[in-house]
Each structure stands twice: as structure tokens, then as C-alpha cells.
Write an enzyme that holds these catalytic residues in place. Structure first.
Site, PDB file in Angstrom:
ATOM      1  N   GLU A 126       0.113  -1.160   0.063  1.00  0.00           N
ATOM      2  CA  GLU A 126      -0.344  -0.172   0.077  1.00  0.00           C
ATOM      3  C   GLU A 126       0.751   1.070  -0.249  1.00  0.00           C
ATOM      4  O   GLU A 126       1.866   1.280   0.507  1.00  0.00           O
ATOM      5  CB  GLU A 126      -1.240   0.412   1.278  1.00  0.00           C
ATOM      6  CG  GLU A 126      -2.038   1.241   1.423  1.00  0.00           C
ATOM      7  CD  GLU A 126      -2.969   1.277   2.489  1.00  0.00           C
ATOM      8  OE1 GLU A 126      -3.064   0.205   2.609  1.00  0.00           O
ATOM      9  OE2 GLU A 126      -4.102   2.650   2.206  1.00  0.00           O
ATOM     10  N   ALA A 259       1.850  -0.105  10.974  1.00  0.00           N
ATOM     11  CA  ALA A 259       0.731  -1.504  10.565  1.00  0.00           C
ATOM     12  C   ALA A 259      -0.186  -1.612   8.913  1.00  0.00           C
ATOM     13  O   ALA A 259       0.093  -0.958   8.806  1.00  0.00           O
ATOM     14  CB  ALA A 259       0.907  -2.613  11.735  1.00  0.00           C
ATOM     15  N   MET A 260       0.705  -2.683   9.330  1.00  0.00           N
ATOM     16  CA  MET A 260       0.089  -2.914   7.372  1.00  0.00           C
ATOM     17  C   MET A 260      -0.732  -4.337   7.450  1.00  0.00           C
ATOM     18  O   MET A 260      -0.497  -5.311   7.752  1.00  0.00           O
ATOM     19  CB  MET A 260       0.637  -2.431   6.262  1.00  0.00           C
ATOM     20  CG  MET A 260      -0.066  -2.809   4.882  1.00  0.00           C
ATOM     21  SD  MET A 260      -1.022  -1.754   4.718  1.00  0.00           S
ATOM     22  CE  MET A 260      -2.253  -2.517   3.673  1.00  0.00           C
ATOM     23  N   GLU A 261      -2.437  -3.686   7.023  1.00  0.00           N
ATOM     24  CA  GLU A 261      -3.571  -5.072   6.832  1.00  0.00           C
ATOM     25  C   GLU A 261      -3.206  -5.343   5.936  1.00  0.00           C
ATOM     26  O   GLU A 261      -4.411  -6.177   5.897  1.00  0.00           O
ATOM     27  CB  GLU A 261      -4.336  -4.266   7.337  1.00  0.00           C
ATOM     28  CG  GLU A 261      -5.385  -3.688   5.553  1.00  0.00           C
ATOM     29  CD  GLU A 261      -4.581  -1.852   5.946  1.00  0.00           C
ATOM     30  OE1 GLU A 261      -4.073  -1.926   6.701  1.00  0.00           O
ATOM     31  OE2 GLU A 261      -5.725  -0.963   4.771  1.00  0.00           O
ATOM     32  N   HIS A 294      -6.696  -2.604  15.250  1.00  0.00           N
ATOM     33  CA  HIS A 294      -7.045  -1.493  13.637  1.00  0.00           C
ATOM     34  C   HIS A 294      -6.975  -1.849  12.540  1.00  0.00           C
ATOM     35  O   HIS A 294      -7.692  -2.937  11.961  1.00  0.00           O
ATOM     36  CB  HIS A 294      -6.463  -0.388  13.447  1.00  0.00           C
ATOM     37  CG  HIS A 294      -6.113   0.487  12.421  1.00  0.00           C
ATOM     38  ND1 HIS A 294      -7.114   2.025  12.468  1.00  0.00           N
ATOM     39  CD2 HIS A 294      -5.569   0.707  11.453  1.00  0.00           C
ATOM     40  CE1 HIS A 294      -6.746   2.423  11.107  1.00  0.00           C
ATOM     41  NE2 HIS A 294      -5.981   1.466  10.425  1.00  0.00           N
ATOM     42  N   GLU A 295      -5.919  -3.152  12.552  1.00  0.00           N
ATOM     43  CA  GLU A 295      -5.782  -3.680  11.081  1.00  0.00           C
ATOM     44  C   GLU A 295      -5.913  -5.061  11.696  1.00  0.00           C
ATOM     45  O   GLU A 295      -6.686  -5.801  10.403  1.00  0.00           O
ATOM     46  CB  GLU A 295      -3.797  -4.206  11.327  1.00  0.00           C
ATOM     47  CG  GLU A 295      -2.691  -3.291  11.812  1.00  0.00           C
ATOM     48  CD  GLU A 295      -2.690  -2.025  10.621  1.00  0.00           C
ATOM     49  OE1 GLU A 295      -3.861  -2.047   9.352  1.00  0.00           O
ATOM     50  OE2 GLU A 295      -2.590  -0.971  11.434  1.00  0.00           O
TER      51      GLU A 295
HETATM   52 ZN    ZN Z   1      -5.550   1.625   8.467  1.00  0.00          ZN
END
Ligand code: ZN
Length: 854
Positions: A126, A259-261, A294-295
Site C-alpha cells: 500500500e 502497521a499494514m493490514e 485497527h489492522e
Molecule cells: Zn488503517
């Protein structure tokens, strides 16, 4: 003359130009043969031309790729290649595209695409990083089913979805859920798992893992608990279950953001997942819990339902921030979370909304999308959802969300889709509400009042100042939560939500026996600036009596600001009434310690500078710093008698617990220790440091000592104890700069950039030093411009390696127009120096240009 245009004009992307891709991507098969300097990526992709396509050009994004071969239906083709991608003639029927490219993850310092961190392979796609991995239509509205094979190392090999097969030096993964390329992820390395399991409410077993480098496996337990709590909460509150057999989290040291989902394979900055009582503060624990949530929540709000294009970023980010805030409020203290979030909003989003970088929650143009992962998109985006929820009520909110998930699962959506769901579920017309998404700027809300014969009338006037490119603003729909108090402090009218839609509007309350005291914008019901001539007496009254914790705290905040401003502009002494009110509150054992700590936390110097400039006064950073010091000193003296007793009451016995109760008590402990250190020459802090058994109290004690310039010995001891722990060393680096007296801060930061443990390549370490400098308000704004010069030097050096983090840190300059002409000249010169740096990235160029255009 105006500044010369750059050699190649950067391209601007517009929302209005959106056109769908001309092909469906049915399946994607990727094979990675990993090698640090020469990784080979083979792609086999089935494209199907769309029946009704307005644009049939076959263009695949691709950057920094060496194309080895390309085939269509098995036959070699020769595409036309540019620095941003390739085009090719393709058949007018479904076909298989095959390509092989070579990339160099070992040389990737931008931390976007496939890169290496401490010998480990990892990805960050992303927003537009997948195009650095292979040729692909790298846009979020192209969703496909991915199968991935990884070869080339004997280590742990991870990708999205479910594991299919694994053997000596290879692994295969299949993700059954169609997804955009930005959610692709791959990790390979010498990793250890902290495993666990979760049973979903429909009885599906999920294998959970947190993967870390050897040595970090003792820091995973808290994150794992947070993950399981998040999974259960999303089932209970939103009815959302997890949808794969495995859920993996990986901790990575070199990472541009939090962080990244990625689907089924979340990748975390190690600072946002690794936790232990000895090495992490209470604030770290709270943040880790929130980011894990959140993630995880993105699995539905972001992944199952994604964004049509990057202008719709707030569709997933605003909603997911809103959801993680609800989660934290449920897990901890709702009022404390609300107050913390508003401090953050006012400290980061309001300056953005009021300065050269202002943009709508849904922007309409960008050069580099990475520059729009902002406080406006995230935090104001979440506030907008909070307003929507307040306007329609809880029941209709969840009804609308159910419809959103039912109607749009598997789709790439827009803000129009989102608002239509609310209109259909509630019957409301949201046309006017939608301008919260399209018009930038923080509305000012002026209040006047009248009382006559038992009727109390509140009249509100709203206006939003112009922002870059948007001279005219329309009235917004503003939910104003109001309560009324009797002169004796009882509530006569409980919280009511007034719905303001006009530029000016009055609301009457009848049948009152006396003129009430209003409590306006309770729980901060809208992201606006309230402008009301409130007397100090009335604020002190609300600070003592308001039943709304947010407004109670805010009344104190306003008193603190007013007092500090009077000190700076009129040479006043600290306000005696306010000091008295603080004394009463801090001694009130019936109040939550966390709340008392918040009331005792003074507004920061940046916030005072902002408040002054809002009143048309040019802030003098040194004068603000001196006033802040004087205020704290006076407060300490006025509390002198009770400080030791109050402080002793915050010393918690028993094992450290990072829960709301322990956290609140230690927050109060920290505030009181800060005051005590001003009186006892650091005795209590030294004792606390020596006896510390957790990082929260150790870090607090060291900060107090350094601030008092009494901590040389402890500073060294801390360094020696923790020099092998990267995350603790980040704290140590930051503390040196944050606690430095303003006239030393630049030299301290400059020296730290030459410290053996400093590395410009690690974003956490860079931020620990340079981010801390920009937070030392009077230090950064030294009149000689040395702070600006040091930051600009460092940003120029970093831009060549990591444009994304460089561009983000340019925001330190966004408030430059509020300072005096001499400082402005110095900042302008440094911004122009950055802009002229040879080979400057598109990211940094866009940020600096927008800031200079102020
Ligand atoms: Zn987010």
C-alpha cells in the site's frame, strides 16, 4: 520572479478522471525465487476483457523492474516499456499473461515493494508498491484471487490466505478472497512463532501466529491477547467473523508506518506489536492494543470491502480508526480515550486543516498518494463517522453498517456508496452532510446566549475559513451535544444533541427556574473550534461540576491556556483561581487517577503557540517555554504540602499490569513526580529510577531527571542496560532531545545523528531523533534557525533513501507562517534548499511545494 518550474512537471491525478480498468483479472499466480540482490518474480495472470469498457488500453504498472520475458497465451511479446509501466497489444478475448522480472530487494531502502530488513524479506504494497514487484494493474478496484509460491530459502515462508503446501525450501499459499494488489504480502526469514488459536462464533478454528526474530518471542503475549480480544469484539459489536484458517502477524524493524493490514498476513512495525513490562511503557501497551485491533478490523473495513480508488482512502481508514477507538473505549476508559483522541486531533489535524496542507477528508487531487495518509483522512475521517452515528443514533448506525456489509461485500467502493447505505437504512437525506467529505477546514462555532423568563436560548454561528483551492465554504451539519447545569451544579437538562444545519441557528430550552450554565459540545461531538466568551469563573464551575468528563477536562484545558496566554502576552502571574481548582481536583480521591493525570497535564508549548496565533498574536517560542516552566514551578510550589503524600499514593504494589487502572495510576504518578522533581532536586526520581521494575516508571524517572539536568549517571546506566534493545534505544534517543533545554536541543540532536547507534536507514531511529527535535518547540524554533537547518540537512540526506518518511516529516514545517518574519525567512530558505536538492523525490517535492505555497 516566481520559482522556476521543475524540469519535468509532476503529474497530478484527479478524482474526476476516474475510469475503470478495461479488463477483469480472474486469477494471479506468482512465483518468487528469492535472492537478496536478484529476486526473480514470475507472474501468470488471466485477463478477461470487460464487455462494456470505455478504455481498452492494456497498461500494466511497473517500476524499477527488469523485464526478463513476457508472453501472451504462451507466445513471446515485446511490450513498450516506460519508467512507470508497460503497454502491449492484446487479443480481444480472455488470455493468459506471463512475465518474469528481476528485482533487487537488498538495495531497496525506500521500504516499499519487496525489501530486506535485518536479513528478512518483507513487502509493503500500500498504496502503490506492488508495481515494484511485478507488472500489474496496481489499482484498488482491480481485485483478484492470488496463489503464491515462494522458493529460494530454507526459512519461514509466508504469504496471504491459507497455506497449501510446503516443503524443503518452498511454500505455496492460496488466498480465496479476491483482493487488490495493495493487500499482497510476502515474508521470508529466520522467524519464530508465538502461536495461539481462536474459535469464531460459528465454530471455525483459526490458527494465530505472531512471527518475530529470535530473541523477541518473549514480547508477543500481549499482542496475542489484543488480537483475540479484537476478534471477539468485532463479532460481538459488528457481527464480523474472521474468514481464513490462519491469521499471521509479523514484526519488522524497518517500516515506514505503524502497521499494514495485508489479507491474513498483517505486517507490523516492531514498535507497534512487541511488548514487555520491562521494555514498553503504558502508552506503548495502549497503542499496540489499538493498532492490532485497527489492522484486524481492516479485514472487513478495507479488505472484504475496499476502496474504488485512492481518493476514497477515508472509506477504510476513517471507519477503521473509528472502530478501533470504539474498541479501546470498551477495553479501557471511554472518557480517557476520548480526551486523548481530541488532544491528538487538535495537535495534529487542526494545524493541518488550518495550514498549507489542508485537504478534504476525501481529497480530489494528488501527486503522490503516500502524502495523503494524513490526520485529516484518518482522524477527521473517524470524527465524521462519529458525527454520523450521533445524528442517526446507535440502532440506525448498526443497521446501516449491516446493510453496508451485506450490500458491498467483495466490492471496491466510494464515499457515495457509504452515504447511500446510511440514507437507505435511515431514510435521512445526507446531501448536506456529505460536504464534511468534500470541504476542508475546521469550522468555527460561535455561541451567544440569552435568558428570559425561564427560556434559555443558545445561538450558534458557524463559518469555515478558506483553505488552499477552496475559497468558499458551505454551512455544515453539526451535531452539538449540549447539557445545562443549575447554578448549584446539578444537571437540569441532560445531554441533548442539537442538529445545526444553517449558518446561524438558535435553540431554546424552556421551563428553567434560573439562568443555567451551558456545557456545549459534550464528548466533543463535532470536530470544530468552539468560540465562546466564557468567563474564568464559569470554566472553573464546569471544571468542578460538569457531568460530561470531556467537557470537564476541556474547561480545565481552556483555563490553562488562558492563563499561559496571559503570562506570555501581559506578563501575568499564573492564574490563582486555576491553581486553586487544580489543587482541589488533584486531591479528590473520588476521581479516576487517569482523569486527574489528564487534568494535571499542561497544554504543550506547540498548542500555546497555536492558540496565540489563532488570536492573531505571533508566538515567541522562548517566551512560551519560560511561561510553561514558570507555571509548572508555581504549581509544584502551591501543591508542595500535599505532593509527597499524593505521590506516595500512586506507588502501586504488586506485579505490573498494563490495564486501565494501573495505567491511570502511573500516569498520575508521572505527573506528580514531574512536579516533585522541581522541589526535591531529583531525590524521588532517583529513588524511583533505582527501584524501577518496569519501563513506564523507569522512563518517567529518567525523563524527570534529565529535564532537571540531574540525570547524567542514570542516563548512562539506562544506556548500558538497554543498548542491545532497539525499541528501548529509540526511547533513549528521543528522551535526550525532548528533555534538552531549548538552547541545547539542536546540538544534542546533531550529536545523536553521529552516535554509533544512529542509522538514517531505520525510520524509527530517525524519527526518535528528528521527530523529537520538531516536538521540542522552543528548541526546534531557535531564533538562529539552527533547528530548521539541521532538520533540512537530515531530510535531504534521507530523501535519497526513503522518500515516504522524508515527505511525512516535512510536516514539521507546516505551521511556519505563524512565526515572525525572521523565522519565516529562515524556514523558507531551508524549504527552498530541500526543493532544490538534486533528484528530489516526487513525495518530498509535493510536500515542500505545498508548504511553500502557503
Ligand atoms: Zn488503517
Amino acid at each position: 520572479m516566481k520559482d522556476a518550474s521543475p524540469a519535468t512537471q509532476p503529474e497530478t491525478v484527479y478524482l474526476k478522471d476516474y475510469t475503470p480498468f478495461g479488463f477483469d483479472v480472474e486469477t494471479v499466480e506468482l512465483t518468487f525465487r528469492l535472492a537478496p540482490a536478484a529476486t526473480r518474480v514470475r507472474a501468470r495472470i488471466r485477463f478477461v476483457p470487460k464487455a462494456q469498457a470505455t478504455d481498452r488500453r492494456f497498461f500494466l504498472h511497473g517500476e524499477q523492474l527488469s523485464l526478463i520475458s513476457a508472453r501472451i497465451d504462451g507466445l513471446e511479446v515485446t511490450p513498450e516499456i516506460t519508467p512507470t509501466g508497460l503497454s502491449c497489444d492484446v487479443p480481444d478475448r480472455p488470455f493468459i499473461w506471463e512475465s518474469e522480472v528481476e528485482i533487487n530487494p537488498g538495495a531497496n531502502t525506500a521500504l516499499e515493494g519487496l525489501y530486506m530488513s535485518n536479513g528478512m524479506y518483507c513487502t509493503q504494497c500500500e498504496a502503490e508498491g506492488f508495481r515494484k514487484i511485478t507488472y500489474y494493474p496496481d489499482r484498488p478496484d482491480v481485485m483478484s484471487v492470488f496463489t503464491v509460491r515462494i522458493e529460494g530459502t530454507e526459512q519461514v515462508l509466508l504469504s496471504n490466505g491459507n497455506p497449501v503446501r510446503a516443503g524443503d525450501g518452498f511454500a505455496e499459499w492460496h488466498d480465496p478472497w479476491p483482493k487488490p494488489a495493495y493487500l499482497f504480502a510476502l515474508v521470508a526469514g529466520d522467524l519464530l512463532a508465538h502461536p495461539d488459536r481462536f474459535t469464531t462464533r460459528s465454530g471455525k478454528e483459526v490458527q494465530l501466529n505472531i512471527w518475530v526474530r529470535p530473541g523477541d518471542e518473549t514480547k508477543c503475549a500481549f499482542g496475542m491477547e489484543a488480537l483475540k480480544k479484537s476478534m471477539a469484539w468485532d463479532e460481538q459489536v459488528y457481527g464480523r467473523e474472521y474468514d481464513l484458517d490462519v491469521f499471521n502477524i509479523v514484526a519488522v524493524d524497518d517500516f515506514n508506518m505503524g502497521a499494514m493490514e495485508n489479507k491474513g498476513l498483517n505486517i507490523f512495525n516492531s514498535s507497534c506489536v512487541l511488548a514487555s513490562p520491562e521494555t514498553s511503557t503504558d502508552a506503548n501497551f495502549e497503542r499496540i492494543e489499538a493498532i492490532i485491533a485497527h489492522e484486524y478490523f481492516h479485514n472487513w473495513t478495507g479488505n472484504r470491502i475496499t476502496c474504488r480508488d485512492w481518493f476514497q482512502l477515508c472509506l477504510k481508514e476513517g471507519l477503521t480508526v473509528f472502530r478501533d477507538a470504539q474498541f479501546t473505549a470498551d477495553m479501557r476508559s471511554a472518557p480517557v480515550k476520548r480526551i486523548e483522541d481530541v488532544i491528538d486531533l487538535r495537535g495534529r489535524q487542526f494545524p493541518e486543516d488550518g495550514g498549507p496542507l489542508a485537504h478534504p477528508v476525501r481529497p480530489e487531487a494528488f501527486q503522490e498518494i503516500n502524502n495523503f495518509y494524513t490526520a485529516t483522512v484518518y482522524e477527521k475521517g473517524a470524527e465524521v463517522i462519529g458525527m454520523l452515528k450521533r445524528l442517526v443514533g446507535d440502532a440506525d448506525y448498526y443497521k446501516a453498517l449491516d446493510l453496508y456489509f451485506a450490500r458491498h461485500d467483495g466490492q471496491a467502493c466510494t464515499i457515495e456508496d457509504w452515504l447511500t447505505v446510511f440514507e437507505d437504512a435511515t431514510g435521512r437525506d445526507l446531501a448536506q452532510f456529505s460536504n464534511w467529505y468534500s470541504q476542508a477546514g475546521t469550522p468555527r462555532l460561535q455561541v451567544t446566549e440569552a435568558y428570559d423568563d425561564g427560556t434559555y436560548t443558545l445561538t450558534f454561528r458557524q463559518s469555515t475559513p478558506p483553505t488552499p483551492g477552496q475559497p468558499h465554504k458551505d454551512p455544515k451539519v453539526i451535531p452539538i451535544a449540549v447539557g445545562l447545569l443549575n447554578p448549584n451544579g446539578d444537571e437540569v437538562v441532560p445531554t441533548t444533541v442539537l442538529e445545526m444545519t444553517e449558518a446561524e441557528q438558535s435553540f431554546a430550552f424552556e421551563g428553567l427556574s434560573a439562568r443555567p450554565v451551558p456545557s456545549i459540545l459534550r464528548d466533543f461531538s463535532a470536530p470544530v473550534i468552539l468560540e465562546r466568551d466564557t468567563s474564568a469563573e464559569e470554566r472553573a464551575f464546569l471544571l468542578a461540576h460538569d457531568s460530561d468528563p470531556f467537557n470537564r477536562w476541556d474547561a480545565g484545558r481552556e483555563l490553562a491556556k488562558a492563563s499561559r496566554i496571559a503570562m506570555v502576552t501581559e506578563g501575568a502571574s499564573p492564574d490563582a483561581g486555576y491553581l486553586e481548582a487544580l489543587k482541589v481536583l488533584v486531591r479528590d480521591d473520588s476521581l479516576d487517577p487517569a482523569f486527574r493525570a489528564l487534568v494535571l497535564s499542561p497544554p504543550g508549548e506547540t498548542e500555546i503557540a497555536q492558540a496565540l496565533s489563532d488570536q492573531g498574536v505571533t508566538p515567541d517560542p522562548d517566551a512560551i517555554h519560560d511561561a510553561s516552566e514558570t507555571f509548572a514551578q508555581t504549581l509544584a510550589q502551591s501543591l508542595a504540602d500535599s505532593l509527597p503524600r499524593l505521590f506516595a499514593a500512586t506507588l502501586v504494589d504488586g506485579p505490573y499490569q498494563p490495564d486501565a487502572t494501573g495505567t491511570g495510576l502511573r500516569a498520575l504518578n508521572g505527573r506528580l513526580l514531574g512536579l516533585l522533581t522541581r522541589l526535591d532536586g531529583g531525590e524521588a526520581a532517583a529513588r524511583q529510577f533505582a527501584g524501577a521494575d518496569n519501563m513506564t516508571v523507569q522512563n518517567t524517572a529518567l525523563a524527570c531527571l534529565l529535564k532537571a539536568e540531574k540525570g547524567a549517571e542514570q542516563n548512562l546506566a539506562f544506556f548500558e542496560q538497554w543498548q542491545a534493545d532497539r525499541l528501548v534505544m529509540d526511547k533513549w534517543f528521543a528522551l535526550q532531545v525532548i528533555t534538552a533545554r531549548p538552547s541545547h536541543a539542536v546540538a544534542v540532536a546533531g550529536d545523536l545523528t553521529r552516535h554509533p547507534l544512529f542509522t538514517i536507514k531505520n525510520p524509527n531511529r530517525f524519527r526518535a531523533v528528528m521527530g523529537a527535535l520538531s516536538m521540542n518547540h522552543a528548541g526546534f524554533h531557535q531564533a538562529d534557525g539552527s533547528g530548521y537547518r539541521l532538520l533540512a540537512d537530515q531530510l535531504i540526506a534521507l530523501d535519497a533513501l526513503n522518500p515516504q518518511t522524508t515527505a511525512r516529516m516535512c510536516t514539521a514545517f507546516q505551521t511556519w507562517k505563524r512565526y515572525d518574519a525572521e523565522r519565516q525567512d529562515k524556514i523558507r530558505a531551508d524549504l527552498e534548499r530541500i526543493k532544490a536538492a538534486p533528484g528530489l523525490s516526487r513525495d518530498t517535492n509535493e510536500m515542500v511545494s505545498r508548504i511553500l505555497d502557503a
